[in-house]
Design a protein around this motif. Sequence first.
Motif, short mmCIF file in Angstrom:
data_model
loop_
_atom_site.label_atom_id
_atom_site.label_comp_id
_atom_site.label_asym_id
_atom_site.label_seq_id
_atom_site.Cartn_x
_atom_site.Cartn_y
_atom_site.Cartn_z
N ALA A 244 0.83 -1.21 0.00
CA ALA A 244 0.00 0.00 0.00
C ALA A 244 0.86 1.25 0.00
O ALA A 244 0.61 2.20 -0.75
N ASP A 245 1.90 1.29 0.84
CA ASP A 245 2.80 2.44 0.89
C ASP A 245 3.51 2.65 -0.44
O ASP A 245 3.64 3.78 -0.92
N GLU A 246 4.00 1.57 -1.02
CA GLU A 246 4.74 1.68 -2.28
C GLU A 246 3.82 2.14 -3.42
O GLU A 246 4.21 2.98 -4.24
N CYS A 247 2.61 1.62 -3.47
CA CYS A 247 1.67 2.04 -4.51
C CYS A 247 1.23 3.49 -4.30
O CYS A 247 0.99 4.22 -5.27
N ALA A 248 1.15 3.93 -3.04
CA ALA A 248 0.85 5.34 -2.77
C ALA A 248 1.93 6.24 -3.35
O ALA A 248 1.63 7.28 -3.95
N ASP A 249 3.18 5.84 -3.20
CA ASP A 249 4.29 6.60 -3.79
C ASP A 249 4.19 6.63 -5.31
O ASP A 249 4.48 7.65 -5.95
N MET A 250 3.82 5.51 -5.91
CA MET A 250 3.67 5.45 -7.37
C MET A 250 2.59 6.41 -7.85
O MET A 250 2.75 7.09 -8.87
N ILE A 251 1.48 6.45 -7.12
CA ILE A 251 0.38 7.35 -7.49
C ILE A 251 0.84 8.80 -7.38
O ILE A 251 0.56 9.64 -8.24
N ASN A 252 1.58 9.11 -6.34
CA ASN A 252 2.07 10.47 -6.16
C ASN A 252 3.02 10.86 -7.29
O ASN A 252 3.03 12.01 -7.75
N GLU A 253 3.83 9.92 -7.76
CA GLU A 253 4.72 10.19 -8.89
C GLU A 253 3.94 10.41 -10.18
O GLU A 253 4.43 11.06 -11.11
N PHE A 254 2.74 9.86 -10.25
CA PHE A 254 1.89 10.02 -11.42
C PHE A 254 1.26 11.40 -11.49
O PHE A 254 0.93 11.88 -12.58
N VAL A 255 1.13 12.08 -10.36
CA VAL A 255 0.43 13.37 -10.32
C VAL A 255 1.04 14.38 -11.29
O VAL A 255 0.32 14.97 -12.11
N HIS B 229 15.33 18.39 -10.48
CA HIS B 229 15.54 17.19 -11.28
C HIS B 229 14.18 16.54 -11.56
O HIS B 229 13.59 15.92 -10.69
N TYR B 230 13.72 16.71 -12.79
CA TYR B 230 12.40 16.21 -13.20
C TYR B 230 12.49 15.29 -14.41
O TYR B 230 11.51 15.08 -15.10
N GLY B 231 13.68 14.74 -14.64
CA GLY B 231 13.88 13.89 -15.82
C GLY B 231 12.97 12.68 -15.84
O GLY B 231 12.45 12.31 -16.90
N LYS B 232 12.75 12.06 -14.69
CA LYS B 232 11.93 10.85 -14.64
C LYS B 232 10.50 11.14 -15.10
O LYS B 232 9.95 10.42 -15.94
N ALA B 233 9.90 12.20 -14.58
CA ALA B 233 8.52 12.53 -14.96
C ALA B 233 8.45 13.01 -16.40
O ALA B 233 7.53 12.64 -17.14
N LEU B 234 9.40 13.85 -16.82
CA LEU B 234 9.39 14.33 -18.21
C LEU B 234 9.52 13.18 -19.19
O LEU B 234 8.85 13.17 -20.24
N PHE B 235 10.36 12.21 -18.88
CA PHE B 235 10.53 11.05 -19.75
C PHE B 235 9.20 10.30 -19.91
O PHE B 235 8.82 9.91 -21.02
N GLU B 236 8.48 10.14 -18.80
CA GLU B 236 7.18 9.46 -18.86
C GLU B 236 6.14 10.27 -19.64
O GLU B 236 5.32 9.70 -20.36
N VAL B 237 6.18 11.59 -19.49
CA VAL B 237 5.27 12.43 -20.27
C VAL B 237 5.55 12.29 -21.75
O VAL B 237 4.63 12.11 -22.57
N PHE B 238 6.82 12.37 -22.13
CA PHE B 238 7.18 12.23 -23.54
C PHE B 238 6.72 10.89 -24.10
O PHE B 238 6.17 10.80 -25.19
N LYS B 239 6.93 9.83 -23.32
CA LYS B 239 6.46 8.50 -23.76
C LYS B 239 4.95 8.49 -23.93
O LYS B 239 4.43 7.99 -24.93
N TYR B 240 4.24 9.03 -22.95
CA TYR B 240 2.78 8.96 -22.94
C TYR B 240 2.18 9.70 -24.14
O TYR B 240 1.19 9.25 -24.73
N ILE B 241 2.76 10.83 -24.50
CA ILE B 241 2.18 11.63 -25.58
C ILE B 241 2.61 11.14 -26.96
O ILE B 241 2.18 11.70 -27.97
N GLY B 242 3.45 10.10 -26.99
CA GLY B 242 3.71 9.46 -28.27
C GLY B 242 5.10 9.63 -28.86
O GLY B 242 5.32 9.26 -30.02
N VAL B 243 6.05 10.18 -28.11
CA VAL B 243 7.42 10.26 -28.63
C VAL B 243 8.03 8.87 -28.59
O VAL B 243 8.02 8.20 -27.54
#
Length: 494
Positions: free
Chosen positions: A145-156, A458-472
Amino acid sequence: MNNLPKVKIGIVAVSRDCFPEELSVNRRKALVAAYKAKYDEADIYECPVCIVESEIHMVQALQDIKKEGCNALCVYLGNFGPEISETLLAKHFDGPSMFVAASEESQNDLVGGRGDAYCGMLNASYNLKLRNIKAYIPEYPVGTADECADMINEFVPIARAIVGLKSLKIISFGPRPLNFLACNAPIKQLYNLGVEIEENSELDLFEAFNKHEGDERIPAKVKEMEEELGEGNQKPEILAKLAQYELTLLDWVEAHKGYREYVAIAGKCWPAFQTQFGFVPCYVNSRLTGMGIPVSCEVDIYGCLSEFIGAAVSNDVVTLLDINNTVPADMYEESIKDKFDYTHKDTFMGFHCGNTCSKKLAFCSMKNQMIMARSLPEEVTNGTLEGDIMPGDITFYRLQSTADCKLRGYIAQGEVLPVATRSFGGIGVFAIPEMGRFYRHVLIEGNYPHHGAVAFGHYGKALFEVFKYIGVELDEIGFNQPKGMLYKSENPFA
């Protein structure tokens, strides 16, 4: 930041009908409790209507989270999960979706209490691909539960960027200046991303500016600027015109954003801007960016788009800089070598005339634009905000459409060093590990323009996921590869 969406994530638990439903119920409750204990509970909504086991349940859950105003979705596999219904959740939800799954709790409960969501996540990912559905799946998506909560927060922040893009309008003024072909902007990819664009003549902007002459709100704006600049108010005579211009842009945004919720601006700033308006717009650009309305220079439409994405991910002010000049050898020897773990080729200077928000400058003052003043009367080049950029972590990045309308991007993490620049403009000494190789094999090889967006952190992790999600495509996302990891174009014998 008043120009960004507020993310509200609906958490919907799913269950395969041959598994105990209470596994998903209890695990969902534990997940929500963990999230509320660690993060802002207003960010999430626990869907209580049903545990999704069927297509009918899926429709009921979607109706519930829509009614509650959720604009992002978390599909939570409390057990193996129904691969059809759970992927249909993401298909029919109008917003970004993520999938996470529950790990097993105890060796003492592996008969009636075993959920097998580790297995179910494989089927979920397979079905998402079958249906061409986009969804964010964390690096390791199965957890407590704790780990999934962190994952959801990273998704925000990822969700905030994606939601924002779907309701973004870019407003541009004028064509790019002469010899700025590098900032080409095929607009097809903007539409593919769900972004609207309104392209205007700078003559239209000039007309609107003139209509704001004598605006009763100007004195209050001037006072705001005086308070922000403090002792840096070196050009008080230009503030009234800058205030008039700021009000022009803000009124234009309100009158022209139409049905879109969020706005970014690609502005014109030269060559005729100074002589006609009587100032340069850099300081006003910095102020609007500080309000959450990113403004790019030189009608850089994809630079402006990149700034908006970075603002959404970081929930903070960003800037746009030229990847400008090398750090002189004597500066490196005196101020960097043996003090920081960077080679000379890891360093460079990021610069723009004065568009960086005062909140991100170590010190600042109002000046005239020195480069433009070399060929124009100094009085028409006033209005730029000069100062050294605040030291600290940064992410240098850009999303770009190529001339043949292909999306590509780059992301590199580094820092602004606490080194005096001894130069002019809004400028900083930047250090990015392996910058020399990144410069050659990503920036030059990828035909990127000289403008890069900067997020402060340092926002590389989130930016990378955004780029992937939008189709790069993955092979179109460049990054500063570590030593020993060769780029495709890198000579292994060099």
